[in-house]
Design a protein around this motif. Structure first.
Motif, PDB file in Angstrom:
ATOM      1  N   ASP A   1       0.837  -1.193   0.000  1.00  0.00           N
ATOM      2  CA  ASP A   1       0.000   0.000   0.000  1.00  0.00           C
ATOM      3  C   ASP A   1       0.874   1.246   0.000  1.00  0.00           C
ATOM      4  O   ASP A   1       0.633   2.191  -0.759  1.00  0.00           O
ATOM      5  N   VAL A   2       1.932   1.218   0.854  1.00  0.00           N
ATOM      6  CA  VAL A   2       2.842   2.361   0.907  1.00  0.00           C
ATOM      7  C   VAL A   2       3.549   2.525  -0.445  1.00  0.00           C
ATOM      8  O   VAL A   2       3.688   3.642  -0.964  1.00  0.00           O
ATOM      9  N   LYS A   3       3.995   1.405  -1.041  1.00  0.00           N
ATOM     10  CA  LYS A   3       4.660   1.474  -2.338  1.00  0.00           C
ATOM     11  C   LYS A   3       3.710   2.032  -3.388  1.00  0.00           C
ATOM     12  O   LYS A   3       4.103   2.843  -4.243  1.00  0.00           O
ATOM     13  N   ASN A   4       2.458   1.570  -3.354  1.00  0.00           N
ATOM     14  CA  ASN A   4       1.468   2.084  -4.309  1.00  0.00           C
ATOM     15  C   ASN A   4       1.265   3.577  -4.121  1.00  0.00           C
ATOM     16  O   ASN A   4       1.189   4.334  -5.090  1.00  0.00           O
ATOM     17  N   GLN A   5       1.184   3.978  -2.831  1.00  0.00           N
ATOM     18  CA  GLN A   5       1.003   5.403  -2.574  1.00  0.00           C
ATOM     19  C   GLN A   5       2.238   6.181  -3.010  1.00  0.00           C
ATOM     20  O   GLN A   5       2.133   7.260  -3.614  1.00  0.00           O
ATOM     21  N   VAL A   6       3.451   5.626  -2.693  1.00  0.00           N
ATOM     22  CA  VAL A   6       4.686   6.287  -3.109  1.00  0.00           C
ATOM     23  C   VAL A   6       4.756   6.339  -4.629  1.00  0.00           C
ATOM     24  O   VAL A   6       5.133   7.369  -5.223  1.00  0.00           O
ATOM     25  N   ALA A   7       4.395   5.216  -5.278  1.00  0.00           N
ATOM     26  CA  ALA A   7       4.426   5.185  -6.739  1.00  0.00           C
ATOM     27  C   ALA A   7       3.439   6.184  -7.315  1.00  0.00           C
ATOM     28  O   ALA A   7       3.749   6.915  -8.276  1.00  0.00           O
ATOM     29  N   SER A   8       2.274   6.207  -6.710  1.00  0.00           N
ATOM     30  CA  SER A   8       1.248   7.138  -7.184  1.00  0.00           C
ATOM     31  C   SER A   8       1.724   8.572  -7.017  1.00  0.00           C
ATOM     32  O   SER A   8       1.603   9.407  -7.931  1.00  0.00           O
ATOM     33  N   LEU A   9       2.299   8.861  -5.822  1.00  0.00           N
ATOM     34  CA  LEU A   9       2.814  10.208  -5.581  1.00  0.00           C
ATOM     35  C   LEU A   9       3.989  10.505  -6.520  1.00  0.00           C
ATOM     36  O   LEU A   9       4.118  11.619  -7.041  1.00  0.00           O
ATOM     37  N   SER A  10       4.845   9.493  -6.723  1.00  0.00           N
ATOM     38  CA  SER A  10       5.993   9.676  -7.619  1.00  0.00           C
ATOM     39  C   SER A  10       5.522   9.969  -9.031  1.00  0.00           C
ATOM     40  O   SER A  10       6.067  10.836  -9.729  1.00  0.00           O
ATOM     41  N   VAL A  11       4.500   9.244  -9.463  1.00  0.00           N
ATOM     42  CA  VAL A  11       3.958   9.462 -10.804  1.00  0.00           C
ATOM     43  C   VAL A  11       3.370  10.857 -10.916  1.00  0.00           C
ATOM     44  O   VAL A  11       3.573  11.579 -11.913  1.00  0.00           O
ATOM     45  N   GLU A  12       2.650  11.261  -9.877  1.00  0.00           N
ATOM     46  CA  GLU A  12       2.059  12.603  -9.899  1.00  0.00           C
ATOM     47  C   GLU A  12       3.152  13.662  -9.934  1.00  0.00           C
ATOM     48  O   GLU A  12       3.063  14.637 -10.700  1.00  0.00           O
ATOM     49  N   ILE A  13       4.190  13.437  -9.064  1.00  0.00           N
ATOM     50  CA  ILE A  13       5.282  14.422  -9.041  1.00  0.00           C
ATOM     51  C   ILE A  13       5.998  14.422 -10.391  1.00  0.00           C
ATOM     52  O   ILE A  13       6.295  15.483 -10.964  1.00  0.00           O
TER      53      ILE A  13
ATOM     54  N   ARG B   1       5.483  17.864 -17.133  1.00  0.00           N
ATOM     55  CA  ARG B   1       4.636  18.868 -17.770  1.00  0.00           C
ATOM     56  C   ARG B   1       5.362  20.206 -17.778  1.00  0.00           C
ATOM     57  O   ARG B   1       5.320  20.937 -18.772  1.00  0.00           O
ATOM     58  N   LYS B   2       5.999  20.463 -16.631  1.00  0.00           N
ATOM     59  CA  LYS B   2       6.719  21.725 -16.544  1.00  0.00           C
ATOM     60  C   LYS B   2       7.917  21.716 -17.500  1.00  0.00           C
ATOM     61  O   LYS B   2       8.188  22.695 -18.196  1.00  0.00           O
ATOM     62  N   GLN B   3       8.663  20.629 -17.501  1.00  0.00           N
ATOM     63  CA  GLN B   3       9.856  20.545 -18.332  1.00  0.00           C
ATOM     64  C   GLN B   3       9.511  20.383 -19.810  1.00  0.00           C
ATOM     65  O   GLN B   3      10.253  20.831 -20.686  1.00  0.00           O
ATOM     66  N   LEU B   4       8.449  19.704 -20.067  1.00  0.00           N
ATOM     67  CA  LEU B   4       8.101  19.424 -21.455  1.00  0.00           C
ATOM     68  C   LEU B   4       7.147  20.481 -22.031  1.00  0.00           C
ATOM     69  O   LEU B   4       6.520  20.264 -23.066  1.00  0.00           O
TER      70      LEU B   4
END
Length: 169
Positions: A128-140, A146-149
């Motif tokens: 669950d933590v990995k999913n949340q971290v992955a989800s947050l990582s994906v969002e970040i 988006r900013k760079q591209l």
């Protein structure tokens, strides 16, 4: 006085004579009729006393034998009681030992089950933590990309950098 003395003596001798005759007759009659029954009664009494003594001695021996038997039975009963108590103690110790072993095994099983459950819960929580971290990582990453591209030059440079890092095997 001589006459008086002679009269007394004669009267006295006659009395002694008749008394002796009566005594002898009494002895003869007693010997003939009473002596045998009296002696038989005395003999019978002696026999009954001897029988009673023999019976008393036999009863005494029987009592001694029974007392000895009772003592032997008591010893045997005590030995059997001790044997039964020892067996009961052994069985009790065995049951207690088995119960302890079973309790230890059950405790170990419960601990292992709890450990497995904890590891399972831990794995679920980590996932669950990995999913949340992955989800947050994906969002970040998405926000950063988006900013760079936002401009075309940055996109081309990034694609070129990624292609350099990835090598075909």
């Amino acid at each position: 006085m001589e006459e008086l003395f002679e009269g007394l003596l004669n009267d006295h001798l006659g009395f002694v004579f008749w008394a002796a005759v009566a005594f002898v007759l009494l002895l003869i009659l007693l010997a003939k009729f009473a002596w045998k029954p009296i002696m038989a009664a005395i003999s019978e009494r002696e026999r009954s006393i001897e029988d009673a003594l023999l019976k008393a001695e036999a009863a005494k021996e029987e009592m001694a034998r029974l007392t000895n038997e009772n003592e032997q039975l008591l010893k045997q009963a005590r030995a059997e009681r001790d044997l039964i108590l020892n067996e009961a103690r052994k069985i009790k110790d065995q049951i207690v030992g088995e119960a302890k072993a079973q309790a230890n095994a059950e405790g170990a099983r419960m601990i292992e089950q709890a450990r497995i459950e904890i590891n399972s819960q831990k794995a679920v929580a980590l996932a669950d933590v990995k999913n949340q971290v992955a989800s947050l990582s994906v969002e970040i990453a998405e926000k950063l990309l988006r900013k760079q591209l936002a401009d075309q030059q940055a996109q081309d440079a990034m694609v070129a950098d990624l292609l350099k890092e990835v090598s075909v095997k």
